[in-house]
Motif scaffolding. Structure first.
Motif, PDB file in Angstrom:
ATOM      1  N   UNK A 177       0.736  -1.287   0.101  1.00 11.45           N
ATOM      2  CA  UNK A 177       0.243   0.176  -0.061  1.00 11.45           C
ATOM      3  C   UNK A 177       0.828   1.219   0.251  1.00 11.45           C
ATOM      4  N   UNK A 178       2.194   1.121   0.699  1.00 13.25           N
ATOM      5  CA  UNK A 178       3.186   2.322   0.378  1.00 13.25           C
ATOM      6  C   UNK A 178       3.399   2.626  -1.186  1.00 13.25           C
ATOM      7  N   UNK A 179       2.807   1.739  -1.740  1.00 15.56           N
ATOM      8  CA  UNK A 179       3.731   2.663  -3.035  1.00 15.56           C
ATOM      9  C   UNK A 179       2.178   2.646  -4.137  1.00 15.56           C
ATOM     10  N   UNK A 180       1.255   3.093  -3.159  1.00 16.81           N
ATOM     11  CA  UNK A 180       0.170   3.874  -3.599  1.00 16.81           C
ATOM     12  C   UNK A 180      -0.356   5.026  -2.832  1.00 16.81           C
ATOM     13  N   UNK A 181       0.594   5.414  -2.027  1.00 16.60           N
ATOM     14  CA  UNK A 181       0.334   6.062  -0.335  1.00 16.60           C
ATOM     15  C   UNK A 181      -0.665   5.682   0.203  1.00 16.60           C
ATOM     16  N   UNK A 182      -0.845   4.623   0.327  1.00 18.81           N
ATOM     17  CA  UNK A 182      -2.204   3.828   1.367  1.00 18.81           C
ATOM     18  C   UNK A 182      -1.503   3.398   2.370  1.00 18.81           C
ATOM     19  N   UNK A 183      -2.837   3.597   3.917  1.00 18.54           N
ATOM     20  CA  UNK A 183      -2.171   2.671   5.091  1.00 18.54           C
ATOM     21  C   UNK A 183      -3.295   1.410   4.572  1.00 18.54           C
ATOM     22  N   UNK A 184      -2.644   0.669   5.984  1.00 13.85           N
ATOM     23  CA  UNK A 184      -4.081   0.039   6.614  1.00 13.85           C
ATOM     24  C   UNK A 184      -4.387  -0.135   7.113  1.00 13.85           C
ATOM     25  N   UNK A 185      -5.859   0.294   7.616  1.00 10.53           N
ATOM     26  CA  UNK A 185      -6.783   0.904   8.663  1.00 10.53           C
ATOM     27  C   UNK A 185      -7.335   0.463   9.222  1.00 10.53           C
ATOM     28  N   UNK A 186      -8.004  -0.872   9.294  1.00 12.35           N
ATOM     29  CA  UNK A 186      -8.089  -1.834   9.824  1.00 12.35           C
ATOM     30  C   UNK A 186      -7.890  -3.358   9.974  1.00 12.35           C
ATOM     31  N   UNK A 187      -7.510  -4.259  11.378  1.00 17.13           N
ATOM     32  CA  UNK A 187      -7.509  -5.806  10.727  1.00 17.13           C
ATOM     33  C   UNK A 187      -8.354  -6.295  11.381  1.00 17.13           C
ATOM     34  N   UNK A 188      -8.912  -7.516  11.249  1.00 13.44           N
ATOM     35  CA  UNK A 188      -9.330  -8.422  11.887  1.00 13.44           C
ATOM     36  C   UNK A 188      -8.668  -9.920  11.756  1.00 13.44           C
ATOM     37  N   UNK A 189      -9.044 -10.378  12.657  1.00 17.92           N
ATOM     38  CA  UNK A 189      -7.763 -11.489  13.216  1.00 17.92           C
ATOM     39  C   UNK A 189      -9.141 -12.627  12.616  1.00 17.92           C
ATOM     40  N   UNK A 190      -9.221 -13.172  11.840  1.00 21.41           N
ATOM     41  CA  UNK A 190      -9.822 -14.006  11.422  1.00 21.41           C
ATOM     42  C   UNK A 190      -9.712 -15.162  10.237  1.00 21.41           C
ATOM     43  N   UNK A 191      -8.517 -14.945  10.283  1.00 19.02           N
ATOM     44  CA  UNK A 191      -8.034 -15.937   9.112  1.00 19.02           C
ATOM     45  C   UNK A 191      -8.192 -17.277   9.529  1.00 19.02           C
TER      46      UNK A 191
END
Length: 167
Positions: A51-65
Motif C-alpha cells: 500500500x505504501x507504493x499507492x500512498x495508502x495505509x492499512x486502516x483496519x485489521x480483522x483477526x479471523x483468518x
C-alpha cells in the motif's frame, strides 16, 4: 480488502486449527503450530508495504483468518499491542476486530483486558443443535453459557458484540 472506509487486512494466528468446524478448510490438516506475535504483525506489514507504493495505509485489521485466535491468546494479545501502539503500526483499537468461534473462558479473559477492540462471535448455523454439531468447541458449553460470557464482555467493556452467521 478495500472498502469505502479504508483498507482492511484479515490476519491468521495459527497454521491450521484444532477446533474442527466442519465448514472450515483450515481444520483439515489439524493444528500445525501457533504463530508468534511477530509473524502475525508481518502479515500486516507485508500488505502495508504494498500500500505504501499507492500512498495508502492499512486502516483496519480483522483477526479471523486460519485458526482460532483465542487458542493462541498470548501471541494474539502481543500482536494487538504492537499494531495498536503509537510506535508500532498505530492502528486504532476501534479499527481492530477479533473473531472467535466461542471459547468461553477466553471471552471472559478478553473482557478483563479492558480494550476498545471490537469483538465478533462466529455462529455458523441457524440453530443450537446444528451449531453444536458443526462447532465442536460448543459441545463442551451450552449456548446459555456462551451468551453469559458475551453478556459479561458487553457489561465489562461497554462494547457491543457482532455475530457472523453462516450456512
Amino acid at each position: 480488502m478495500r472498502h469505502e472506509y479504508g483498507n482492511s487486512v484479515c490476519v491468521t494466528t495459527q497454521v491450521g486449527c484444532r477446533i474442527g468446524c466442519t465448514f472450515c478448510a483450515s481444520t483439515l490438516g489439524g493444528l500445525k503450530r501457533n504463530l508468534e506475535a511477530g509473524e502475525i504483525v508481518a502479515q500486516v506489514v507485508k500488505v502495508q508495504k504494498a500500500l505504501d507504493e499507492l500512498g495508502e495505509r492499512v486502516s483496519h485489521v480483522v483477526i479471523m483468518g486460519i485458526g482460532e485466535p483465542f487458542d493462541n491468546y498470548d501471541e494474539m494479545m502481543g500482536f494487538l499491542k504492537i499494531i495498536n501502539h503509537d510506535d508500532g503500526l498505530n492502528i486504532g483499537a476501534r479499527h481492530i476486530t477479533v473473531s472467535t468461534s466461542g471459547i468461553i473462558p477466553k471471552i471472559y479473559k478478553f473482557a478483563d483486558e479492558h480494550l476498545q477492540i471490537n469483538f465478533a462471535v462466529s455462529l455458523h448455523a441457524p440453530n443450537t443443535e446444528l451449531r453444536s454439531r458443526l462447532m465442536p468447541i460448543n459441545k463442551a458449553y451450552k449456548l446459555p453459557e456462551l451468551m453469559e460470557a458475551i453478556e459479561y464482555y458487553v457489561n465489562k467493556t461497554g462494547r457491543r458484540v457482532s455475530f457472523e452467521y453462516g450456512l
